[in-house]
Structures are given as structure tokens and as C-alpha cells.
Scaffold this active site. Structure first.
Site, PDB file in Angstrom:
ATOM      1  N   TYR A  53       0.817  -1.216   0.000  1.00 22.42           N
ATOM      2  CA  TYR A  53       0.000   0.000   0.000  1.00 22.42           C
ATOM      3  C   TYR A  53       0.850   1.265   0.000  1.00 22.42           C
ATOM      4  O   TYR A  53       0.413   2.304  -0.516  1.00 22.42           O
ATOM      5  CB  TYR A  53      -0.989  -0.028   1.170  1.00 22.42           C
ATOM      6  N   ARG A  56       1.286   1.754  -3.615  1.00 24.62           N
ATOM      7  CA  ARG A  56       0.058   2.255  -4.245  1.00 24.62           C
ATOM      8  C   ARG A  56      -0.119   3.744  -3.936  1.00 24.62           C
ATOM      9  O   ARG A  56      -0.577   4.514  -4.779  1.00 24.62           O
ATOM     10  CB  ARG A  56      -1.159   1.483  -3.731  1.00 24.62           C
ATOM     11  N   ASN A  87     -13.406   2.320  -5.591  1.00 25.02           N
ATOM     12  CA  ASN A  87     -11.974   2.600  -5.722  1.00 25.02           C
ATOM     13  C   ASN A  87     -11.422   3.258  -4.465  1.00 25.02           C
ATOM     14  O   ASN A  87     -12.112   4.035  -3.801  1.00 25.02           O
ATOM     15  CB  ASN A  87     -11.726   3.496  -6.931  1.00 25.02           C
ATOM     16  N   VAL A  88     -10.159   2.978  -4.186  1.00 24.33           N
ATOM     17  CA  VAL A  88      -9.529   3.535  -2.985  1.00 24.33           C
ATOM     18  C   VAL A  88      -8.633   4.734  -3.314  1.00 24.33           C
ATOM     19  O   VAL A  88      -8.025   5.317  -2.409  1.00 24.33           O
ATOM     20  CB  VAL A  88      -8.719   2.452  -2.234  1.00 24.33           C
ATOM     21  N   ASP A  89      -8.550   5.108  -4.575  1.00 28.86           N
ATOM     22  CA  ASP A  89      -7.764   6.283  -4.961  1.00 28.86           C
ATOM     23  C   ASP A  89      -8.575   7.551  -4.720  1.00 28.86           C
ATOM     24  O   ASP A  89      -9.755   7.502  -4.357  1.00 28.86           O
ATOM     25  CB  ASP A  89      -7.329   6.181  -6.425  1.00 28.86           C
ATOM     26  N   HIS A 104     -15.018   1.061  -0.159  1.00 27.93           N
ATOM     27  CA  HIS A 104     -13.983   0.107   0.262  1.00 27.93           C
ATOM     28  C   HIS A 104     -12.780   0.774   0.928  1.00 27.93           C
ATOM     29  O   HIS A 104     -11.713   0.169   1.022  1.00 27.93           O
ATOM     30  CB  HIS A 104     -13.529  -0.726  -0.945  1.00 27.93           C
ATOM     31  N   GLY A 169     -17.516   1.426 -15.144  1.00 28.46           N
ATOM     32  CA  GLY A 169     -16.235   0.762 -14.968  1.00 28.46           C
ATOM     33  C   GLY A 169     -16.194  -0.277 -13.876  1.00 28.46           C
ATOM     34  O   GLY A 169     -15.187  -0.394 -13.182  1.00 28.46           O
ATOM     35  N   THR A 170     -17.268  -1.034 -13.720  1.00 29.47           N
ATOM     36  CA  THR A 170     -17.264  -2.086 -12.713  1.00 29.47           C
ATOM     37  C   THR A 170     -17.717  -3.399 -13.332  1.00 29.47           C
ATOM     38  O   THR A 170     -18.610  -3.416 -14.177  1.00 29.47           O
ATOM     39  CB  THR A 170     -18.163  -1.740 -11.505  1.00 29.47           C
ATOM     40  N   SER A 171     -17.112  -4.479 -12.890  1.00 26.08           N
ATOM     41  CA  SER A 171     -17.446  -5.804 -13.414  1.00 26.08           C
ATOM     42  C   SER A 171     -18.724  -6.353 -12.799  1.00 26.08           C
ATOM     43  O   SER A 171     -19.243  -7.371 -13.244  1.00 26.08           O
ATOM     44  CB  SER A 171     -16.300  -6.778 -13.121  1.00 26.08           C
TER      45      SER A 171
END
Length: 228
Positions: A53, A56, A87-89, A104, A169-171
Site C-alpha cells: 500500500y 500504491r 476505488n480507494v484512490d 472500500h 467501470g465495474t465488473s
């Protein structure tokens, strides 16, 4: 103004150069995702997890928001927008979106190992020996696989009050986040933008699927929504 609720996933950040694990056979930057994103991984090798992390966090300094992020921020001039992101960004915030719920967790926040509700802003590296006020080792404030998602109920309430739901943009593979598409009222338009959408996960009679990149899709959606 109408309420536009947006659910974003890894695909929107991938366009900015942030790698995801979903397209690499469960690997995230060369690591098995369970080694770096699970309580078991943390217990087995906390040094590896912290270093992962830390890298990241450094990567965030090298990337920029893309057109999709910027269009979402611009749409705040026309809609009451809430972004629910997996997303965590911090790319949504850096694009100037003002109402972002990080389902998340966030890369730039840490917490004590046993303090689930703690949130400490942190931009530097985290090392073994860095502790909170209670003497607990600091760990990423990230919701790992197998952990509860504290903000999920808030996200459900937001989805249920949407006038328009936009999924980008998600599966739609990661639960419970993927189930948010089920909560809008039956008459609410749902738009799903993804380069590789999972057609099996949605009702095509109700959901308008746009098989394209986040930026391409948002250019089109902007034209449709602002015109209307």
C-alpha cells in the site's frame, strides 16, 4: 435538481494508469490479491501488506484524473450528484467531485489494527512500529476481502433515492457493492458503462448498456443528460 447517483469501479481509474486485479487472473501489481487485501494476508505478512500500500500511495502521485472523472465533476452544475466508488484512490476528489463515498476505504487513510471506525489522514509510508494513540499498529483503512463494508447501508439508501443511476467501470462481480444496481425504484433509468460489461448481471430491458471506455461513455452521457 435531480439526484444522479453514480457507482464507479476499477475501470474508471484504469484509464488513468492505475492497475486492477480483475484483468490479471487475481493478481494485483504482481501479488495474489488475498496476500495483500485480506485479514489473513495481514496476519501472515504485515510488512508485505504495508509495503504494497505504500507503493500504491506513491503511484497516486504519478497519475491524474481522466476525462470520465472530470465530466462527473462538471455534471455537479446540473445534478445533485453522489458518487459511490469501489476505488480507494482520490481521483474523483482531485477532479473536483465534492460528494464521494468510498465504499472500500481510501489509500490516504489509515487506522489502528483493532479500531475499525478510526480514520487518520496519511500520505507517507506506513512502517511496522507506526501506531495510533492507543498503541495499535497502523494498517491501511481499506475494506479487505472478508471484512464488513461499514458504508454499505448508506450506499443502499442513496441508490434507493436516485432519479438516475449511472454505473461506470465495474465488473459487477464484487459484493455487496454489485447489488446496489438492484435498489433504485423501478422507473429509474440505469446506465451501465464498461469496456467489458457483464450482460448476465443486469436486466437488459431495464439497464442501458454502453460497451465502451468510461471516458467515451461519459462524453455521450454528458450530452444526453445536459440536453435533457
Amino acid at each position: 435538481m435531480k439526484k444522479l447517483v453514480v457507482l464507479t469501479g476499477a475501470g474508471i481509474s484504469a484509464e488513468s494508469g492505475i492497475k486492477t486485479f480483475r484483468d490479471a487472473n487475481g493478481l494485483w501489481e504482481g501479488h495474489d490479491v488475498m496476500e495483500v487485501a485480506s485479514p489473513e494476508g495481514w496476519q501472515n505478512n504485515p510488512e508485505l501488506v504495508l509495503d504494497f500500500y505504500n507503493q500504491r500511495r506513491k503511484q497516486l502521485k504519478e497519475v491524474l484524473p481522466n476525462a470520465a472523472h472530470c465530466i462527473l465533476a462538471e455534471l455537479e452544475n446540473y445534478f445533485e450528484i453522489t458518487i459511490i466508488t469501489q476505488n480507494v484512490d482520490d481521483l474523483h476528489e482531485r477532479a473536483a467531485s465534492t460528494n464521494v463515498l468510498h465504499l472500500h476505504g481510501e489509500l490516504k487513510k489509515v487506522r489502528g489494527e483493532f479500531s475499525e471506525n478510526e480514520s487518520i489522514f496519511w500520505e507517507d509510508d506506513v512502517k511496522i512500529g507506526d501506531v495510533n494513540e492507543n498503541g495499535e499498529q497502523l494498517r491501511p483503512a481499506i475494506v479487505w476481502f472478508g471484512e464488513a463494508v461499514p458504508l454499505f447501508n448508506e450506499a443502499v439508501q442513496l441508490a434507493a433515492t436516485a432519479d438516475i443511476l449511472l454505473v461506470i467501470g465495474t465488473s459487477l462481480q464484487v459484493y455487496p457493492a454489485a447489488s446496489l444496481i438492484e435498489y433504485p425504484k423501478t422507473n429509474v433509468p440505469i446506465i451501465y458503462i464498461d469496456a467489458n460489461p457483464d450482460f448476465d448481471k443486469v436486466d437488459e430491458k431495464r439497464v442501458h448498456i454502453m460497451k465502451m471506455s468510461a471516458s467515451e461513455g461519459m462524453e455521450i452521457v454528458k450530452g444526453l443528460l445536459v440536453k435533457s
